[in-house]
Design a protein around this motif. Structure first.
Motif, PDB file in Angstrom:
ATOM      1  N   PHE A  63      -6.355  -0.439  -2.131  1.00  0.00           N
ATOM      2  CA  PHE A  63      -5.832  -1.765  -1.826  1.00  0.00           C
ATOM      3  C   PHE A  63      -5.369  -2.476  -3.096  1.00  0.00           C
ATOM      4  CE2 PHE A  63      -6.490  -6.350  -1.218  1.00  0.00           C
ATOM      5  CZ  PHE A  63      -5.592  -6.565  -0.198  1.00  0.00           C
ATOM      6  N   PHE A  95      -5.049   3.156   2.050  1.00  0.00           N
ATOM      7  CA  PHE A  95      -6.056   2.119   2.268  1.00  0.00           C
ATOM      8  C   PHE A  95      -6.384   1.996   3.755  1.00  0.00           C
ATOM      9  CE2 PHE A  95      -6.432  -2.366   3.626  1.00  0.00           C
ATOM     10  CZ  PHE A  95      -7.743  -2.585   3.232  1.00  0.00           C
ATOM     11  N   ALA A  96      -5.357   1.964   4.601  1.00  0.00           N
ATOM     12  CA  ALA A  96      -5.580   1.837   6.043  1.00  0.00           C
ATOM     13  C   ALA A  96      -6.338   3.042   6.591  1.00  0.00           C
ATOM     14  CB  ALA A  96      -4.246   1.669   6.761  1.00  0.00           C
ATOM     15  N   LEU A 120       0.165   3.910  -1.020  1.00  0.00           N
ATOM     16  CA  LEU A 120      -1.158   3.403  -1.375  1.00  0.00           C
ATOM     17  C   LEU A 120      -1.728   2.515  -0.279  1.00  0.00           C
ATOM     18  CD1 LEU A 120      -0.562   2.663  -5.158  1.00  0.00           C
ATOM     19  CD2 LEU A 120      -2.070   4.402  -4.193  1.00  0.00           C
ATOM     20  N   ARG A 121      -0.887   1.722   0.361  1.00  0.00           N
ATOM     21  CA  ARG A 121      -1.367   0.873   1.458  1.00  0.00           C
ATOM     22  C   ARG A 121      -1.727   1.688   2.688  1.00  0.00           C
ATOM     23  NH1 ARG A 121       2.840  -4.152   0.752  1.00  0.00           N
ATOM     24  NH2 ARG A 121       1.866  -4.982  -1.126  1.00  0.00           N
ATOM     25  N   ARG A 153       4.006   2.040  -3.339  1.00  0.00           N
ATOM     26  CA  ARG A 153       3.174   0.957  -2.819  1.00  0.00           C
ATOM     27  C   ARG A 153       2.828   1.171  -1.349  1.00  0.00           C
ATOM     28  NH1 ARG A 153       4.937  -4.867  -5.017  1.00  0.00           N
ATOM     29  NH2 ARG A 153       2.896  -5.314  -4.160  1.00  0.00           N
ATOM     30  N   THR A 154       3.802   1.648  -0.572  1.00  0.00           N
ATOM     31  CA  THR A 154       3.568   1.899   0.850  1.00  0.00           C
ATOM     32  C   THR A 154       2.563   3.029   1.044  1.00  0.00           C
ATOM     33  OG1 THR A 154       5.820   1.169   1.327  1.00  0.00           O
ATOM     34  CG2 THR A 154       4.699   2.438   3.032  1.00  0.00           C
ATOM     35  N   GLY A 160      -2.365  -0.700  -4.661  1.00  0.00           N
ATOM     36  CA  GLY A 160      -1.170  -0.918  -3.857  1.00  0.00           C
ATOM     37  C   GLY A 160      -0.559  -2.287  -4.075  1.00  0.00           C
ATOM     38  N   ARG A 161      -1.404  -3.288  -4.309  1.00  0.00           N
ATOM     39  CA  ARG A 161      -0.880  -4.628  -4.552  1.00  0.00           C
ATOM     40  C   ARG A 161      -0.400  -4.807  -5.990  1.00  0.00           C
ATOM     41  NH1 ARG A 161      -1.394  -9.035  -1.529  1.00  0.00           N
ATOM     42  NH2 ARG A 161      -1.708 -10.283  -3.388  1.00  0.00           N
TER      43      ARG A 161
END
Length: 160
Positions: free
Chosen positions: A132, A82-83, A78-79, A75-76, A135-136
């Motif tokens: 995003f 996204f950033a 993927l985030r 998850r981290t 990741g969520r």
């Protein structure tokens, strides 16, 4: 309030009862399903395969559950992707506006990085929302094999 139990993940197994598409120019899709929520224990290390049973048709579903640390790491990642996509989008957009808005002398063309920035804008515009949402929604549980009956099944994370 339904609090999550540490070391477990809630998964909903959905049995699709009907899937109808109506309309000619404007298509409308109506899907009805029945779901059951299972609480699956996460393994201490590695991956673990668990068998879930559909309550409607008794089909056996095989799911793979990953550890809490692995899920958090994915998850981290993927985030972070996204950033990075958001940063690339705004940097490439600013560069494209800066270079594309200049008046060039006769016979001179735009710099070579201009088409690269346009491609970067397009790619990051598409991939940023995907990273995003993934990741969520990622919960560390994946369906290994789909059942053979006509009705479709799926694993969905349960939101508290």
């Amino acid at each position: 309030m339904n609090r999550p139990i540490p070391g477990t993940v809630e998964v909903a197994v959905r049995h699709i009862l009907s899937d109808k598409v109506t309309g000619f120019l404007v298509r409308t899709r109506h899907i009805t399903w029945k779901d059951s929520i299972f609480r699956v224990r996460r393994p201490q290390s590695g991956k673990q395969s668990v068998e879930l049973t559909c309550p409607v048709c008794d089909a056996s579903l095989l799911a793979e559950v990953r550890t809490e640390a692995r899920t958090l790491r994915t998850r981290t990642i993927l985030r972070v992707l996204f950033a990075i996509c958001v940063i690339v989008f705004f940097a490439a957009f600013a560069y494209a506006v800066h270079e594309g808005g200049r008046t060039l002398p006769e016979g001179q063309s735009l710099p070579t990085l201009f088409p690269v920035s346009v491609v970067a804008i397009a790619v990051s515009f598409v991939s940023a929302p995907v990273f995003f949402i993934q990741g969520r929604a990622y919960n560390g549980v994946s369906l290994l094999d789909a059942p053979k009956p006509r009705r479709l099944h799926g694993l969905r994370p349960v939101r508290n």
